[in-house]
Design a protein around this motif. Sequence first.
Motif, mmCIF file in Angstrom:
data_model
loop_
_atom_site.group_PDB
_atom_site.id
_atom_site.type_symbol
_atom_site.label_atom_id
_atom_site.label_comp_id
_atom_site.label_asym_id
_atom_site.label_seq_id
_atom_site.Cartn_x
_atom_site.Cartn_y
_atom_site.Cartn_z
ATOM 1 N N TRP A 383 0.806 -1.154 -0.126
ATOM 2 C CA TRP A 383 0.033 0.064 0.073
ATOM 3 C C TRP A 383 0.863 1.053 -0.101
ATOM 4 C CZ3 TRP A 383 -5.028 -0.365 -0.757
ATOM 5 C CH2 TRP A 383 -5.669 -1.470 -0.339
ATOM 6 N N SER A 425 -2.843 0.621 -3.954
ATOM 7 C CA SER A 425 -2.045 -0.661 -3.914
ATOM 8 C C SER A 425 -1.280 -1.125 -5.201
ATOM 9 C CB SER A 425 -3.036 -1.965 -3.365
ATOM 10 O OG SER A 425 -2.283 -3.000 -3.736
ATOM 11 N N ARG A 464 2.171 -5.795 1.911
ATOM 12 C CA ARG A 464 0.922 -6.463 2.203
ATOM 13 C C ARG A 464 1.233 -7.815 2.314
ATOM 14 N NH1 ARG A 464 -3.670 -4.832 -2.321
ATOM 15 N NH2 ARG A 464 -4.676 -6.170 -0.833
#
Length: 464
Positions: A383, A425, A464
């Motif tokens: 992110w 993202s 992530r």
Amino acid sequence: MYRVARPVLKPLTSNLFGGFGGPLLTLNRSKRFYSSKFPSEIELDGQTFKTDEWTNVPPYILELTKRQLHQDVNHPIGILKELVETTFKDMGYTYYNDFKPLVTPFQNFDVLGFPQDHPGRSKSDTYYLNKDYLLRTHTSAHEHECFQECKTPGYFITADVYRRDEVDRTHYPAFHQLEGARLWSQEDEDWELQMLKDIAAIPQTDIIVEDPFRENKTFNSENPKQDYMTDRQCELASLHLKKTIEYLVNQVFENARISAKLAGSTEEYLNEPLKVRWVEAYFPWTSPSWEIEVWWKGEWLECCGCGVVQNQVLRNSNLGEHKFGWAFGIGLDRIAMLLFGIPDIRLFWSLDERFKNQFVQGRISTFAPYSKYPGIKRDVSFWLPPDSQLHVNDVMEIIRSKGGDLIENVTLIDEFLHPKTKKTSQCYRINYQSMDRNLTREEINKIQEGVEQELIENFNVKIR
Ligand code: PHE
């Protein structure tokens, strides 16, 4: 790269000339750069440079400046360079081969009339040692000094050039260009006769040429003639330029054809006549300007940018008001890949004897792959904080800095904006593959960790 008027997205494989064209144009993100911790001073060629907020050249790029592959007569890049030089022997050109890659923004941009906001100047595209010095992004950086110095009607420059770019089979942050230029003088009473003689001296080829911009269609309001030249001067300079490049392309691609046949290839395209086409282009220091594209293995390859040199460049080089002529720049690496059957641009930089021993001066031979080691695919997803300045080229640079030549290619495979948090993202897929050995899981893990760490520290991303 330096066409500013018509940036078009083309498949990366069909660009032979070292231009940008990848994700950079589609993402439209404000341009910042990746600034890791740089030492307070950088050494290059025995000189010391104080780093500043412009510094973005990593050590592995500085190492590449020492290689000078075009000077090695037994290296594919050096062999191709010699082939071109031999082709134009005794036709009035001086050959320059040892310009150092360190230049000033004046040489690389200002003297050529690049506007201040041209993307080529940005830190996301160009390697800076500091605000006053950069690694040349094209051989045109030396036009100014060659025009001042050169005693023959024309010159060729071959050199290594550097651009921050995406990572794949045909892109490498260092590559090679060959620049050509030629001038005449309006003060020469016989300029027309001389030009006709020079044009007639270029050997005829059997190339099929598609050129909607020949003879009386040389220039138009979109791609104009300069006021100080007569129509005839512009037409003849353009004709000489185009015939010169067509002859160069003919010599190179005919050699590619011969070597492929000698290597036993029976592919259909080898029996087709060579076909080229001219398209209009825009460069800040030429007008009119074009690119030549070559039809090769079923696609148009963008090969070489060129045009009639703008008077301001010649005046800046103390040549006065009355000189006129042309310049072109051609990328050597991707042509050498075709010529020698080299599947991956990283191989040119290989120090492996199994690569180097395959090539000898004056011979275009087909590369025999010594082995194909299995690759490893890994993803990095994260992110971005809101308003992040991260540029795709920054990610490419971090990955290349950590993984070096083990990186076969990197692609941004996914990007999305979270509607609520407004966070973006991104997911990058990295293909790791070595040219000379098997990879271990441990070494790849270490590189992955290094990449993630660097992204966190410099861009505050959340893995992530
Ligand atoms: N230097 C240009 C490039 O790298 C090519 C070019 C050279 C165009 C000379 C015009 C004249 O994109």
